[in-house]
Design a protein around this motif. Structure first.
Motif, PDB file in Angstrom:
ATOM      1  N   GLN A 160       0.629  -1.173  -0.283  1.00 29.06           N
ATOM      2  CA  GLN A 160       0.137   0.019   0.037  1.00 29.06           C
ATOM      3  C   GLN A 160       0.902   1.015   0.056  1.00 29.06           C
ATOM      4  O   GLN A 160       0.350   2.307  -0.259  1.00 29.06           O
ATOM      5  N   TYR A 161       2.152   1.073   0.256  1.00 25.62           N
ATOM      6  CA  TYR A 161       2.859   2.253   0.334  1.00 25.62           C
ATOM      7  C   TYR A 161       3.946   2.242  -0.870  1.00 25.62           C
ATOM      8  O   TYR A 161       4.972   3.111  -0.999  1.00 25.62           O
ATOM      9  N   GLN A 162       3.884   1.188  -1.834  1.00 28.23           N
ATOM     10  CA  GLN A 162       4.600   1.087  -2.927  1.00 28.23           C
ATOM     11  C   GLN A 162       4.451   2.236  -3.881  1.00 28.23           C
ATOM     12  O   GLN A 162       3.361   2.640  -3.994  1.00 28.23           O
ATOM     13  N   VAL A 163       5.818   2.652  -4.550  1.00 31.85           N
ATOM     14  CA  VAL A 163       5.474   3.824  -5.558  1.00 31.85           C
ATOM     15  C   VAL A 163       6.437   3.652  -6.492  1.00 31.85           C
ATOM     16  O   VAL A 163       7.427   2.890  -6.377  1.00 31.85           O
ATOM     17  N   THR A 164       6.099   4.285  -7.702  1.00 26.63           N
ATOM     18  CA  THR A 164       7.128   3.779  -8.773  1.00 26.63           C
ATOM     19  C   THR A 164       7.387   5.574  -9.334  1.00 26.63           C
ATOM     20  O   THR A 164       6.517   5.928 -10.266  1.00 26.63           O
ATOM     21  N   PRO A 165       8.600   5.968  -8.944  1.00 23.14           N
ATOM     22  CA  PRO A 165       8.725   7.402  -9.426  1.00 23.14           C
ATOM     23  C   PRO A 165       9.492   7.308 -10.682  1.00 23.14           C
ATOM     24  O   PRO A 165       9.638   6.296 -11.418  1.00 23.14           O
ATOM     25  N   PHE A 166       9.158   8.523 -11.230  1.00 20.84           N
ATOM     26  CA  PHE A 166       9.665   8.696 -12.753  1.00 20.84           C
ATOM     27  C   PHE A 166      10.587   9.889 -12.670  1.00 20.84           C
ATOM     28  O   PHE A 166      10.674  10.861 -11.806  1.00 20.84           O
ATOM     29  N   TYR A 167      11.450   9.921 -13.559  1.00 21.19           N
ATOM     30  CA  TYR A 167      12.629  10.941 -13.863  1.00 21.19           C
ATOM     31  C   TYR A 167      12.756  11.155 -15.429  1.00 21.19           C
ATOM     32  O   TYR A 167      12.433  10.257 -16.316  1.00 21.19           O
ATOM     33  N   THR A 168      12.972  12.441 -15.952  1.00 20.86           N
ATOM     34  CA  THR A 168      13.029  12.646 -17.324  1.00 20.86           C
ATOM     35  C   THR A 168      14.479  13.581 -17.546  1.00 20.86           C
ATOM     36  O   THR A 168      14.744  14.156 -16.496  1.00 20.86           O
ATOM     37  N   THR A 169      15.034  13.258 -18.296  1.00 18.12           N
ATOM     38  CA  THR A 169      16.400  13.944 -18.729  1.00 18.12           C
ATOM     39  C   THR A 169      16.185  14.547 -20.378  1.00 18.12           C
ATOM     40  O   THR A 169      15.881  13.844 -21.186  1.00 18.12           O
ATOM     41  N   THR A 170      16.288  15.909 -20.458  1.00 15.50           N
ATOM     42  CA  THR A 170      16.220  16.481 -21.755  1.00 15.50           C
ATOM     43  C   THR A 170      17.459  17.221 -22.189  1.00 15.50           C
ATOM     44  O   THR A 170      17.845  18.107 -21.385  1.00 15.50           O
ATOM     45  N   VAL A 171      18.014  17.167 -23.309  1.00 12.58           N
ATOM     46  CA  VAL A 171      18.957  17.639 -23.722  1.00 12.58           C
ATOM     47  C   VAL A 171      19.000  18.265 -25.214  1.00 12.58           C
ATOM     48  O   VAL A 171      18.381  17.331 -25.813  1.00 12.58           O
ATOM     49  N   ILE A 172      19.106  19.601 -25.206  1.00  8.65           N
ATOM     50  CA  ILE A 172      18.732  20.163 -26.717  1.00  8.65           C
ATOM     51  C   ILE A 172      20.192  20.782 -26.967  1.00  8.65           C
ATOM     52  O   ILE A 172      20.706  21.555 -26.201  1.00  8.65           O
ATOM     53  N   ASN A 173      20.644  20.768 -28.207  1.00 10.58           N
ATOM     54  CA  ASN A 173      21.669  21.452 -28.761  1.00 10.58           C
ATOM     55  C   ASN A 173      21.313  21.894 -30.238  1.00 10.58           C
ATOM     56  O   ASN A 173      20.667  21.516 -31.039  1.00 10.58           O
ATOM     57  N   ARG A 174      21.497  23.205 -30.226  1.00  6.95           N
ATOM     58  CA  ARG A 174      21.589  24.205 -31.415  1.00  6.95           C
ATOM     59  C   ARG A 174      22.717  24.568 -31.989  1.00  6.95           C
ATOM     60  O   ARG A 174      23.507  24.965 -31.258  1.00  6.95           O
ATOM     61  N   ALA A 175      23.050  24.537 -33.406  1.00  5.92           N
ATOM     62  CA  ALA A 175      24.487  24.967 -33.730  1.00  5.92           C
ATOM     63  C   ALA A 175      24.098  25.483 -35.277  1.00  5.92           C
ATOM     64  O   ALA A 175      23.448  25.117 -35.778  1.00  5.92           O
ATOM     65  N   ALA A 176      25.177  26.596 -35.730  1.00  3.94           N
ATOM     66  CA  ALA A 176      25.286  27.136 -36.574  1.00  3.94           C
ATOM     67  C   ALA A 176      26.830  27.280 -36.899  1.00  3.94           C
ATOM     68  O   ALA A 176      27.587  27.877 -36.220  1.00  3.94           O
ATOM     69  N   GLU A 177      27.278  26.993 -38.337  1.00  2.39           N
ATOM     70  CA  GLU A 177      28.510  27.159 -38.494  1.00  2.39           C
ATOM     71  C   GLU A 177      28.794  27.867 -40.236  1.00  2.39           C
ATOM     72  O   GLU A 177      27.786  27.393 -40.993  1.00  2.39           O
ATOM     73  N   VAL A 178      29.877  28.307 -40.436  1.00  2.00           N
ATOM     74  CA  VAL A 178      30.375  28.653 -41.401  1.00  2.00           C
ATOM     75  C   VAL A 178      31.591  28.498 -41.842  1.00  2.00           C
ATOM     76  O   VAL A 178      32.591  28.883 -41.080  1.00  2.00           O
ATOM     77  N   ASN A 179      32.267  28.016 -42.869  1.00  2.00           N
ATOM     78  CA  ASN A 179      33.462  27.627 -43.221  1.00  2.00           C
ATOM     79  C   ASN A 179      33.872  28.052 -44.620  1.00  2.00           C
ATOM     80  O   ASN A 179      33.139  28.137 -45.564  1.00  2.00           O
ATOM     81  N   ALA A 180      35.143  28.475 -44.988  1.00  2.00           N
ATOM     82  CA  ALA A 180      35.651  28.579 -46.265  1.00  2.00           C
ATOM     83  C   ALA A 180      37.286  28.359 -46.300  1.00  2.00           C
ATOM     84  O   ALA A 180      37.886  28.427 -45.418  1.00  2.00           O
ATOM     85  N   ASN A 181      37.595  27.903 -47.450  1.00  8.04           N
ATOM     86  CA  ASN A 181      39.146  27.383 -47.550  1.00  8.04           C
ATOM     87  C   ASN A 181      39.627  27.807 -49.122  1.00  8.04           C
ATOM     88  O   ASN A 181      38.673  27.548 -49.834  1.00  8.04           O
ATOM     89  N   GLY A 182      40.640  28.023 -49.104  1.00  5.63           N
ATOM     90  CA  GLY A 182      41.243  28.067 -50.592  1.00  5.63           C
ATOM     91  C   GLY A 182      42.543  28.680 -50.550  1.00  5.63           C
ATOM     92  O   GLY A 182      43.238  28.813 -49.558  1.00  5.63           O
ATOM     93  N   GLU A 183      43.369  28.952 -51.645  1.00  7.26           N
ATOM     94  CA  GLU A 183      44.736  29.342 -51.912  1.00  7.26           C
ATOM     95  C   GLU A 183      44.846  31.053 -51.776  1.00  7.26           C
ATOM     96  O   GLU A 183      44.038  31.558 -52.384  1.00  7.26           O
ATOM     97  N   LEU A 184      45.958  31.473 -51.207  1.00  7.94           N
ATOM     98  CA  LEU A 184      45.846  32.683 -51.063  1.00  7.94           C
ATOM     99  C   LEU A 184      46.861  33.414 -52.063  1.00  7.94           C
ATOM    100  O   LEU A 184      46.715  34.276 -52.890  1.00  7.94           O
ATOM    101  N   PHE A 185      48.087  32.756 -52.109  1.00  9.50           N
ATOM    102  CA  PHE A 185      49.114  32.975 -53.180  1.00  9.50           C
ATOM    103  C   PHE A 185      50.048  32.074 -53.243  1.00  9.50           C
ATOM    104  O   PHE A 185      50.248  31.029 -52.635  1.00  9.50           O
ATOM    105  N   ASN A 186      50.913  32.237 -54.200  1.00  7.56           N
ATOM    106  CA  ASN A 186      52.031  31.130 -54.469  1.00  7.56           C
ATOM    107  C   ASN A 186      53.340  31.644 -53.928  1.00  7.56           C
ATOM    108  O   ASN A 186      53.849  32.723 -54.076  1.00  7.56           O
TER     109      ASN A 186
END
Length: 393
Positions: A160-186
């Motif tokens: 009569q005293y038994q219980v079933t506890p619950f737990y939640t874990t939420t993780v949210i990741n948001r990201a944005a990126e910009v990249n460029a590469n190339g040759e400058l001079f010889n």
């Protein structure tokens, strides 16, 4: 790219252990079923240990869902060597856990308090006997005999005293990126190349805890077993970064310098959690002969605390330990007078191998975590002998 994963899992471990001191529950000396005549629990400092075997095993049920979306564009700039890419991504992790086999101690406390045999009803009731100056029975309370758990009646009363506890874990990741590469001079030895980029990240974590499992005291206790107590918590941080890396060919096709290249790099990071930092590196590649490449890198190392190291809620734990003073003779004990103070020679120990503890992230512990800093020195070689086809070390 779109990714979705859902996993359900389950584990079972031994029936719930009961520790009157750690769980903050008193068994009254006036409890009708208490054969020892002393109070057990925090009120007296006397401990009572058992397992609620009648309730069966503790069972953990997990449902974990992970979703991620990554989208981006990439292209080139005119007829040049330059290429670029830009993208965003979103990640969402959610875990729901329920734990069977626990007991609601707030209700159990009354059932373990004073009780007596009521001659009028022929039953054992909670309260103190009015025939001896007591206040009489307590309505809605049924005494429980923890000293006789083999009795099916006791098991039914526990349920009569038994219980079933619950737990939640939420993780949210948001990201944005910009990249460029190339040759400058010889240069005479080849083209000088540059890679640059910037990114923005936002991370968030939330821990949800059932009301009966929320820690309420400094001792880490709650309405159920201390091992299952936890604290709800939410928090996050943002990161802004920019980097640049330059490749410079110094020498090429010369005696003892078939190739000599240098790479310089630097990254600026601004964490809302630990502040900003700039970390750089220097790499050198030298090929004195065609068959041998020598290379080395010196770089600054930086690691900020991650989301769980900061915002994981405080939770009960039972780490194992080993008592170094068990089964030691007098000479060994005398050599460790502080660690083994008061321990008799050839002490057999209690047989216990776990202790009560609390684990958490830094925020609920009240600790300010700082980033890890350092320097890294790496060097090596690659040997590809032209006289031994296919061999490389």
């Amino acid at each position: 790219d779109v990714f979705h994963n859902k996993t359900t899992s389950q584990f079972a471990i031994a029936p719930l252990p009961f520790d009157a001191l750690a769980d903050g529950v008193n068994i009254s000396a006036q409890n009708y079923y208490n054969p020892f005549g002393v109070t057990f629990g925090p009120a007296s400092g006397q401990n009572f240990l058992t397992r609620f075997t009648g309730l069966g095993q503790r069972v953990g049920n997990f449902t974990t869902t992970t979703d991620a979306v990554t989208a981006g564009l990439k292209g080139s700039i005119g007829e040049t060597s330059w290429q670029w890419d830009a993208g965003v991504n979103y990640g969402h992790y959610n875990q729901f856990r329920s734990s069977q086999g626990y007991v609601y101690y707030e209700g159990l406390r009354g059932a373990l308090g004073p009780s007596y045999f009521d001659a009028g009803t022929g039953q054992v009731v909670c309260g103190t006997n009015p025939a001896t100056g007591g206040t009489g029975p307590i309505a809605g309370c049924t005494p429980i005999n923890l000293f006789d758990q083999a009795n099916p009646v006791v098991t039914d009363q526990l349920r009569q005293y038994q219980v079933t506890p619950f737990y939640t874990t939420t993780v949210i990741n948001r990201a944005a990126e910009v990249n460029a590469n190339g040759e400058l001079f010889n240069l005479p030895a080849g083209a000088v190349s540059l890679a640059v980029g910037a990114d923005y990240r936002k991370e968030y974590q939330r821990n949800g805890v059932d009301f009966v499992a929320i820690t309420t005291g400094s001792g880490g206790t709650c309405f159920i077993s201390q091992e299952a107590c936890s604290t709800p918590l939410a928090g996050g941080f943002t990161v802004k970064e920019a980097y640049a890396e330059l490749f410079i060919p110094i020498l090429k096709d010369l005696p003892f310098a078939r190739a000599l290249n240098v790479t310089l790099g630097s990254r600026y990071s601004d964490y809302s959690s630990v502040g900003n930092t700039t970390n750089s590196k220097l790499s050198v590649e030298w090929r004195p002969i065609d068959d041998l490449l020598l290379r080395g890198t010196i770089s600054e190392v930086f690691r900020a605390p991650n989301i769980s190291e900061l915002f994981a809620g405080a939770a009960g734990s039972a780490p194992s330990f080993s008592d170094p003073c068990i089964k030691q003779d007098a000479a060994s004990l005398a050599a460790h007078p502080h660690a083994c103070a008061g321990v008799p020679a050839n002490y057999k120990g209690t047989g216990l191998s776990q202790t009560t503890a609390v684990v958490s992230g830094a925020v609920p512990a009240g600790v300010t975590l700082k980033p890890e800093l350092g320097k890294s020195f790496d060097w090596g070689f690659v040997y590809d002998p032209h006289w031994l086809d296919g061999f490389s070390v």
